[in-house]
Design a protein around this motif. Structure first.
Motif, PDB file in Angstrom:
ATOM      1  N   MET A 204     -20.597 -19.229 -27.698  1.00  0.00           N
ATOM      2  CA  MET A 204     -20.607 -20.105 -26.524  1.00  0.00           C
ATOM      3  C   MET A 204     -19.248 -20.132 -25.844  1.00  0.00           C
ATOM      4  O   MET A 204     -19.159 -20.106 -24.604  1.00  0.00           O
ATOM      5  CB  MET A 204     -21.015 -21.515 -26.951  1.00  0.00           C
ATOM      6  N   GLN A 205     -18.190 -20.142 -26.633  1.00  0.00           N
ATOM      7  CA  GLN A 205     -16.841 -20.126 -26.061  1.00  0.00           C
ATOM      8  C   GLN A 205     -16.588 -18.834 -25.289  1.00  0.00           C
ATOM      9  O   GLN A 205     -16.040 -18.858 -24.182  1.00  0.00           O
ATOM     10  CB  GLN A 205     -15.804 -20.275 -27.175  1.00  0.00           C
ATOM     11  N   VAL A 206     -16.987 -17.712 -25.865  1.00  0.00           N
ATOM     12  CA  VAL A 206     -16.799 -16.419 -25.204  1.00  0.00           C
ATOM     13  C   VAL A 206     -17.602 -16.367 -23.909  1.00  0.00           C
ATOM     14  O   VAL A 206     -17.111 -15.911 -22.867  1.00  0.00           O
ATOM     15  CB  VAL A 206     -17.208 -15.260 -26.136  1.00  0.00           C
ATOM     16  N   ALA A 207     -18.839 -16.842 -23.952  1.00  0.00           N
ATOM     17  CA  ALA A 207     -19.691 -16.824 -22.762  1.00  0.00           C
ATOM     18  C   ALA A 207     -19.126 -17.708 -21.666  1.00  0.00           C
ATOM     19  O   ALA A 207     -19.173 -17.342 -20.476  1.00  0.00           O
ATOM     20  CB  ALA A 207     -21.103 -17.270 -23.140  1.00  0.00           C
ATOM     21  N   ASN A 208     -18.563 -18.856 -22.031  1.00  0.00           N
ATOM     22  CA  ASN A 208     -17.994 -19.759 -21.030  1.00  0.00           C
ATOM     23  C   ASN A 208     -16.717 -19.207 -20.409  1.00  0.00           C
ATOM     24  O   ASN A 208     -16.446 -19.418 -19.218  1.00  0.00           O
ATOM     25  CB  ASN A 208     -17.714 -21.127 -21.655  1.00  0.00           C
ATOM     26  N   MET A 209     -15.929 -18.498 -21.211  1.00  0.00           N
ATOM     27  CA  MET A 209     -14.642 -17.993 -20.722  1.00  0.00           C
ATOM     28  C   MET A 209     -14.758 -16.642 -20.025  1.00  0.00           C
ATOM     29  O   MET A 209     -14.092 -16.395 -19.024  1.00  0.00           O
ATOM     30  CB  MET A 209     -13.660 -17.877 -21.900  1.00  0.00           C
ATOM     31  N   HIS A 210     -15.615 -15.764 -20.549  1.00  0.00           N
ATOM     32  CA  HIS A 210     -15.657 -14.391 -20.050  1.00  0.00           C
ATOM     33  C   HIS A 210     -17.012 -13.977 -19.489  1.00  0.00           C
ATOM     34  O   HIS A 210     -17.141 -12.869 -18.949  1.00  0.00           O
ATOM     35  CB  HIS A 210     -15.277 -13.419 -21.171  1.00  0.00           C
ATOM     36  N   GLY A 211     -18.000 -14.808 -19.647  1.00  0.00           N
ATOM     37  CA  GLY A 211     -19.315 -14.466 -19.136  1.00  0.00           C
ATOM     38  C   GLY A 211     -20.227 -13.913 -20.217  1.00  0.00           C
ATOM     39  O   GLY A 211     -19.764 -13.358 -21.225  1.00  0.00           O
ATOM     40  N   SER A 213     -22.176 -11.367 -20.100  1.00  0.00           N
ATOM     41  CA  SER A 213     -22.170  -9.899 -20.194  1.00  0.00           C
ATOM     42  C   SER A 213     -21.096  -9.411 -21.159  1.00  0.00           C
ATOM     43  O   SER A 213     -21.296  -8.431 -21.876  1.00  0.00           O
ATOM     44  CB  SER A 213     -21.962  -9.283 -18.812  1.00  0.00           C
ATOM     45  N   MET A 214     -19.950 -10.095 -21.185  1.00  0.00           N
ATOM     46  CA  MET A 214     -18.883  -9.738 -22.115  1.00  0.00           C
ATOM     47  C   MET A 214     -19.354  -9.921 -23.556  1.00  0.00           C
ATOM     48  O   MET A 214     -19.106  -9.075 -24.417  1.00  0.00           O
ATOM     49  CB  MET A 214     -17.650 -10.592 -21.858  1.00  0.00           C
ATOM     50  N   LEU A 215     -20.060 -11.006 -23.806  1.00  0.00           N
ATOM     51  CA  LEU A 215     -20.580 -11.258 -25.146  1.00  0.00           C
ATOM     52  C   LEU A 215     -21.648 -10.235 -25.520  1.00  0.00           C
ATOM     53  O   LEU A 215     -21.689  -9.759 -26.653  1.00  0.00           O
ATOM     54  CB  LEU A 215     -21.157 -12.668 -25.225  1.00  0.00           C
ATOM     55  N   ARG A 216     -22.482  -9.867 -24.550  1.00  0.00           N
ATOM     56  CA  ARG A 216     -23.546  -8.902 -24.819  1.00  0.00           C
ATOM     57  C   ARG A 216     -22.964  -7.536 -25.169  1.00  0.00           C
ATOM     58  O   ARG A 216     -23.481  -6.834 -26.037  1.00  0.00           O
ATOM     59  CB  ARG A 216     -24.463  -8.795 -23.602  1.00  0.00           C
ATOM     60  N   ASP A 217     -21.888  -7.158 -24.487  1.00  0.00           N
ATOM     61  CA  ASP A 217     -21.276  -5.853 -24.728  1.00  0.00           C
ATOM     62  C   ASP A 217     -20.363  -5.853 -25.945  1.00  0.00           C
ATOM     63  O   ASP A 217     -20.109  -4.803 -26.537  1.00  0.00           O
ATOM     64  CB  ASP A 217     -20.479  -5.406 -23.495  1.00  0.00           C
ATOM     65  N   ASN A 218     -19.852  -7.039 -26.315  1.00  0.00           N
ATOM     66  CA  ASN A 218     -18.919  -7.140 -27.441  1.00  0.00           C
ATOM     67  C   ASN A 218     -19.327  -8.288 -28.368  1.00  0.00           C
ATOM     68  O   ASN A 218     -18.637  -9.313 -28.446  1.00  0.00           O
ATOM     69  CB  ASN A 218     -17.489  -7.359 -26.937  1.00  0.00           C
ATOM     70  N   PRO A 219     -20.435  -8.148 -29.065  1.00  0.00           N
ATOM     71  CA  PRO A 219     -20.903  -9.255 -29.915  1.00  0.00           C
ATOM     72  C   PRO A 219     -19.947  -9.608 -31.051  1.00  0.00           C
ATOM     73  O   PRO A 219     -19.989 -10.718 -31.581  1.00  0.00           O
ATOM     74  CB  PRO A 219     -22.237  -8.730 -30.464  1.00  0.00           C
ATOM     75  N   GLU A 220     -19.055  -8.660 -31.403  1.00  0.00           N
ATOM     76  CA  GLU A 220     -18.106  -8.940 -32.482  1.00  0.00           C
ATOM     77  C   GLU A 220     -17.105 -10.025 -32.104  1.00  0.00           C
ATOM     78  O   GLU A 220     -16.385 -10.540 -32.975  1.00  0.00           O
ATOM     79  CB  GLU A 220     -17.370  -7.666 -32.893  1.00  0.00           C
ATOM     80  N   MET A 221     -17.054 -10.398 -30.824  1.00  0.00           N
ATOM     81  CA  MET A 221     -16.155 -11.472 -30.401  1.00  0.00           C
ATOM     82  C   MET A 221     -16.581 -12.818 -30.977  1.00  0.00           C
ATOM     83  O   MET A 221     -15.837 -13.794 -30.909  1.00  0.00           O
ATOM     84  CB  MET A 221     -16.090 -11.538 -28.878  1.00  0.00           C
ATOM     85  N   MET A 222     -17.769 -12.880 -31.549  1.00  0.00           N
ATOM     86  CA  MET A 222     -18.212 -14.104 -32.229  1.00  0.00           C
ATOM     87  C   MET A 222     -17.456 -14.325 -33.537  1.00  0.00           C
ATOM     88  O   MET A 222     -17.578 -15.383 -34.157  1.00  0.00           O
ATOM     89  CB  MET A 222     -19.707 -14.028 -32.541  1.00  0.00           C
ATOM     90  N   GLY A 223     -16.734 -13.307 -33.976  1.00  0.00           N
ATOM     91  CA  GLY A 223     -16.032 -13.410 -35.257  1.00  0.00           C
ATOM     92  C   GLY A 223     -16.771 -12.739 -36.384  1.00  0.00           C
ATOM     93  O   GLY A 223     -16.286 -12.668 -37.508  1.00  0.00           O
TER      94      GLY A 223
END
Length: 289
Positions: A204-211, A213-223
């Motif tokens: 949710m933090q990644v989606a709010n900050m970067h959108g 699409s960023m989360l979809r392309d880089n799911p590892e950003m969830m940790g």
């Protein structure tokens, strides 16, 4: 492989616990009689200084080859010492199992850490899971489950946490007795839900900050990875499929509902969690409302 299996526990043994209470007001000569001098002879052997290095090399070998190793093709004389040695180091209560190897000054590698990695890779093959669960005694498998659940609670060791999730996911799919053993470890359900909730929060933090699409392309950003989330949900599902385990989910209904209704969590993970709800609360009026 026969030699490697024997080297796993070479000159490693546990003394029986002495339940006799010693009196410390005896004379020194009396205390000398209570000392088992033969226990310290091993330190004087020429091979003693090389033993930890041999053990480290053997465990590193197994950690590297485990994903390609199918033990079912070997006779019992070979595969049993391997599995027995690996499980022993996973649950061994001695300090040498959890302390870093003496040969490394900066590495955090310990026998238990390497064994967790080896077992996680080994259990990629379904036949290896069956052999692991059949390695006697089963009480030691329960102890292994306890160590894995304990690793889930240690947020400072994400690698060990992921090894634990991988191994638990394979064990619970291998036999219902393993799923029951995991459920009997009281915080297991809560810890797995913590893992999923933390990933959802970071997503949710990644989606709010970067959108999104960023989360979809880089799911590892969830940790963590989607694969880890799916494995964690799979553990919960196989635990819920055992009728005796459903009571341990009774206090986690709302958390499961929140994850299922999440707008950011992977839909496949949400589907698995909805199946968990179905198995645990299908007779509960609250779930129908």
């Amino acid at each position: 492989m026969f030699t490697l299996g024997k080297l796993l526990t070479l000159h490693h043994y546990h003394l029986p616990r002495n339940t006799t209470r010693r009196k410390f007001d005896r004379e020194d000569t009396e205390l000398e009689d209570l000392t088992d001098s033969h226990l310290f002879q091993s330190e004087e052997e020429w091979w003693w200084q090389y033993l930890s290095l041999i053990r480290e090399n053997v465990l590193v070998i197994f950690a590297n080859i485990a994903s390609h190793l199918e033990l079912a093709i070997y006779p019992e004389e070979i595969c049993l010492p391997i599995l027995d040695g690996l499980v022993h180091w996973a649950v061994c209560p001695s300090a040498c199992a959890t302390d870093p190897f003496p040969s490394s000054t900066s590495s955090v590698l310990s026998p238990q850490r390497l064994v967790f990695e080896a077992l996680s890779k080994l259990c990629i093959h379904e036949s290896n899971v069956d052999l692991l669960l059949a390695t006697p005694p089963f009480s030691r498998i329960i102890s292994l489950v306890g160590q894995l659940v304990k690793a889930l609670a240690n947020k400072s060791e994400p690698v060990m946490m992921e090894f634990s999730i991988v191994l638990l996911a394979e064990l619970v799919q291998g036999d219902t007795s393993a799923a029951r053993a995991v459920a009997m470890k009281h915080p297991s359900v809560s810890l797995l839900l913590d893992f999923l909730e933390m990933a959802e929060h970071k997503a949710m933090q990644v989606a709010n900050m970067h959108g999104i699409s960023m989360l979809r392309d880089n799911p590892e950003m969830m940790g963590t990875s989607l694969d880890m989330l799916r494995r964690a949900a799979t553990i919960l599902l196989h635990m819920a499929m055992v009728p005796d385990n459903r009571q341990v989910f009774s206090h986690h209904q709302q958390r499961l509902l929140s994850l299922v209704m999440s707008q950011i969590l992977d839909q496949y993970v949400a589907q698995i969690l909805s199946d968990v709800l179905f198995h645990c609360f299908r007779e509960d009026d609250l779930i129908l409302s």
